[in-house]
Design a protein around this motif. Structure first.
Motif, short mmCIF file in Angstrom:
data_model
loop_
_atom_site.label_atom_id
_atom_site.label_comp_id
_atom_site.label_asym_id
_atom_site.label_seq_id
_atom_site.Cartn_x
_atom_site.Cartn_y
_atom_site.Cartn_z
N MET A 18 47.53 -21.93 -6.29
CA MET A 18 46.15 -21.72 -5.84
C MET A 18 45.96 -20.28 -5.38
SD MET A 18 45.37 -25.19 -3.69
CE MET A 18 43.59 -25.24 -3.70
N GLN A 19 46.94 -19.78 -4.67
CA GLN A 19 46.84 -18.43 -4.10
C GLN A 19 46.86 -17.36 -5.19
OE1 GLN A 19 49.33 -17.76 -0.69
NE2 GLN A 19 49.52 -15.58 -1.13
N HIS A 20 47.63 -17.60 -6.26
CA HIS A 20 47.83 -16.57 -7.28
C HIS A 20 46.94 -16.72 -8.51
CE1 HIS A 20 51.61 -16.08 -4.96
NE2 HIS A 20 51.47 -14.81 -5.31
N ASP A 21 46.52 -17.95 -8.83
CA ASP A 21 45.84 -18.20 -10.10
C ASP A 21 44.35 -18.53 -9.98
OD1 ASP A 21 48.34 -17.86 -11.22
OD2 ASP A 21 48.78 -20.00 -11.32
N GLU A 28 36.48 -22.30 -3.10
CA GLU A 28 35.43 -22.77 -2.19
C GLU A 28 34.64 -23.91 -2.82
OE1 GLU A 28 33.43 -19.07 -1.55
OE2 GLU A 28 34.48 -18.69 0.35
N GLN A 29 34.35 -23.79 -4.13
CA GLN A 29 33.63 -24.86 -4.82
C GLN A 29 34.49 -26.12 -4.91
OE1 GLN A 29 32.75 -22.91 -8.52
NE2 GLN A 29 30.86 -21.97 -7.75
N GLY A 30 35.81 -25.92 -5.13
CA GLY A 30 36.71 -27.06 -5.18
C GLY A 30 36.79 -27.80 -3.86
N TRP A 31 36.79 -27.01 -2.77
CA TRP A 31 36.81 -27.67 -1.45
C TRP A 31 35.54 -28.47 -1.22
CZ3 TRP A 31 33.97 -28.02 2.94
CH2 TRP A 31 34.60 -28.63 4.03
N LEU A 102 43.75 -25.21 5.03
CA LEU A 102 44.39 -24.63 3.85
C LEU A 102 43.44 -23.63 3.18
CD1 LEU A 102 46.56 -24.40 1.65
CD2 LEU A 102 45.55 -26.44 0.56
N LEU A 103 42.16 -23.99 3.08
CA LEU A 103 41.19 -23.09 2.47
C LEU A 103 41.10 -21.78 3.25
CD1 LEU A 103 38.98 -22.51 0.40
CD2 LEU A 103 37.35 -23.64 1.93
N GLN A 104 41.07 -21.87 4.58
CA GLN A 104 41.03 -20.65 5.38
C GLN A 104 42.27 -19.79 5.15
OE1 GLN A 104 38.47 -19.45 7.39
NE2 GLN A 104 37.42 -21.07 6.28
N HIS A 105 43.42 -20.43 5.07
CA HIS A 105 44.67 -19.70 4.82
C HIS A 105 44.62 -19.02 3.45
CE1 HIS A 105 48.97 -18.88 4.28
NE2 HIS A 105 48.90 -19.56 3.14
N LEU A 106 44.15 -19.72 2.45
CA LEU A 106 44.08 -19.16 1.10
C LEU A 106 43.09 -17.99 1.04
CD1 LEU A 106 44.10 -22.48 -0.95
CD2 LEU A 106 45.91 -20.77 -0.93
#
Length: 533
Positions: A18-21, A28-31, A102-106
């Motif tokens: 998630m972080q790289h690709d 954000e849309q996925g969340w 997790l979203l905030q971390h990413l």
């Protein structure tokens, strides 16, 4: 509930991907899709694949390959790693911890990575732009440069419990406004407007960026509070613009200002700010600029003619176009255009009510109030208060208040406080008492001064109000309620004395005691008051 739980090493692998690709917007849309519960049927297939269904505009099948992630696929038409894949990964992560964290971390990790890439690119070009600091804005520069400078001054500013939105608002005003102190007055006012627009733009950004944060409620509340301050400041500042001077000496800066406001107002984003109010207010200042108005109307019509517009954006364009009809005094034509709105928001038209109030055009104001009436049933209480306040101003200039009373009754119970205050002010005391009885309001819950006002006019009007309240208290059948009933009976006794009707009182109390003779506690309270033997 999700029953499938991946081994931690597999989950870490997916997070790394998630972080790289994935693009930040896609994450954000996925969340959002995960948060809205659009992921279902999550299964582990052959030990190395995750299968799931994600509901978007239709249902899409997602396959995540845990060995070779590049083989992962989704049945949607998007070319690349999509929001449906991200939604499935957030769903899998939910069994470990909170996906919003997790979203905030990413987001933080991706932003750091992007900055590092930009830094390496800048270093490779052998230019000095990497560390270049913009000079403070000059009077001969345009607003686009001003905003680049503003952004640089507050680059990296983030909100926390130590750094609130209120602090940002104060810091921006205090540090940026003094720059233009020596500029000529018309440009100085325009610059102050842009400082405010910068603050508003950042508020909207903070509001949007922190929706998935654990501090979202704290930050959203602060954003709404400061947004209200900004709108108040904007409504004071716009009339101060010296439009003739700006048109003559700073036309390019004025045009950039109009463009910025237009982009913000017509984007129809979810925002705590009323950009449309600012857009319409500044164009009202340009009523003597027919060429600019004609050009803007042509642009609005072109935008509105596009296919597939989102309802909110289409509504924003309709409100903007109708505004130019109002500027011409063609309110009826404007309202005809506004009938095509998907959703009519009362707050969008307070601008016109205020304009009518300033010009004392009461019939024109009433026309707008009548047109707004259907939308008031679902308006917020503050909007309803504003609506009622303007109508009270208009009705005070009318020969009678019949229409106003009908409106207040139609909007009950939400208009109770406005209507009850008006009835007292108009000395319509019987209607006031009838309103309290209809709403089952106890006299113990009314202001003593209001009761005293009615009593001084005609004490007999209050008798049915107290009779009803006594009966309701007795019906509760408990000691405290009986004591409350006796308290109101004492007041009733005083009214009957004042009206010189002792026999009517004696007959009433006798019948009351007889009707409730089986309520022992109530009988005891009546004896304490020495009304029965």
């Amino acid at each position: 509930m999700l029953k499938l739980q991946l081994p931690k090493n597999r989950m870490n692998f997916l997070i790394e991907r998630m972080q790289h690709d994935f693009d930040l917007t896609i994450l954000e849309q996925g969340w959002e899709y995960y948060h809205k519960g659009r992921v279902s049927d999550v299964e582990l297939v052959h030990g190395v694949e995750i299968s799931a269904l994600v509901r978007g505009s239709q249902s899409y099948e997602v396959i995540l390959d845990l060995d070779r992630f590049e083989k992962s696929e989704c049945s949607c038409p998007y070319d690349g790693y999509c929001k449906h894949m991200a939604a499935v990964i957030f769903t899998l992560y939910a069994s470990f911890a909170r996906p919003e964290l997790l979203l905030q971390h990413l987001k933080q990790a991706i932003r750091v990575k992007n900055r590092q890439q930009l830094s390496r690119t800048a270093a490779g070009t052998k230019t000095e732009k990497k560390q270049e600091r913009l000079e403070a804005p000059q009077a001969n520069q345009l607003p686009a440069y001003w905003h680049r400078f503003f952004d640089q001054q507050f680059y990296g500013y983030s909100l926390s419990q130590q750094h609130s939105i209120e602090q940002f608002y104060s810091a921006a005003q205090e540090s940026l406004k003094p720059i233009a102190e020596e500029w000529e007055p018309s440009l100085q006012t325009l610059y102050e407007l842009h400082v405010l627009l910068f603050v508003m733009r950042k508020i909207e950004q903070f509001y949007s960026d922190t929706k998935t944060s654990y501090m979202s409620h704290y930050i959203e509340t602060g954003c709404k509070t400061v947004a209200k301050q900004c709108m108040e400041q904007l409504t004071k500042l716009l009339p101060e613009l010296d439009i003739p001077s700006l048109v003559k000496r700073h036309a390019a800066a004025l045009d950039e200002t109009l463009t910025m406001l237009s982009e913000a107002a017509l984007s129809a984003k979810d925002s705590p700010l009323d950009w449309l109010l600012g857009y319409r207010s500044i164009w009202w200042q340009l009523a003597e600029e027919p060429e600019r108005i004609a050009k803007e109307l042509k642009r609005l019509k072109l935008l509105a003619s596009k296919q597939g517009l989102q309802p909110r954006r289409r509504d924003a364009l309709l409100v903007a176009m109708a505004h130019f009809k109002v500027m011409e005094g063609k309110d009826e034509q404007a309202r005809e255009q506004l009938e095509a709105l998907t959703k009519r928001e009362a707050r969008d038209y307070f601008l016109y009510l205020h304009h009518c109030y300033e010009l004392q055009e009461w019939e024109r104001m009433l026309s707008w109030l009548r047109w707004m009436l259907p939308s008031m049933q679902r308006a917020q209480q503050e909007e309803l208060r504003t609506f009622c306040t303007y109508w009270m101003e208009a009705v005070s200039r009318q020969p009678d208040d019949g229409e106003w009373v009908e409106v207040m009754i139609a909007l009950l119970p939400r208009t109770y406080y406005f209507y009850t205050a008006y009835l007292l002010k108009a000395h319509r005391f019987k209607a006031w008492v009838d309103l309290q009885i209809a709403n089952r309001v106890s006299p113990l819950n009314l202001y003593a001064l209001d009761l005293k006002t009615v009593e001084s006019h005609d004490p007999s009007l209050l008798l049915p109000l107290y009779h009803q309240a006594v009966e309701r208290s007795i019906a509760e059948k408990n000691r405290n309620a009986y004591k409350m009933a006796v308290k109101m009976l004492k007041k009733l006794h005083a009214y009957y004395k004042k009206l010189e009707k002792p026999n009517t009182w004696e007959e009433y109390i006798y019948r009351l005691a007889t009707r409730y003779s089986r309520l022992r506690a109530f009988q005891e309270e009546l004896r304490k008051a020495k009304w029965i033997p």
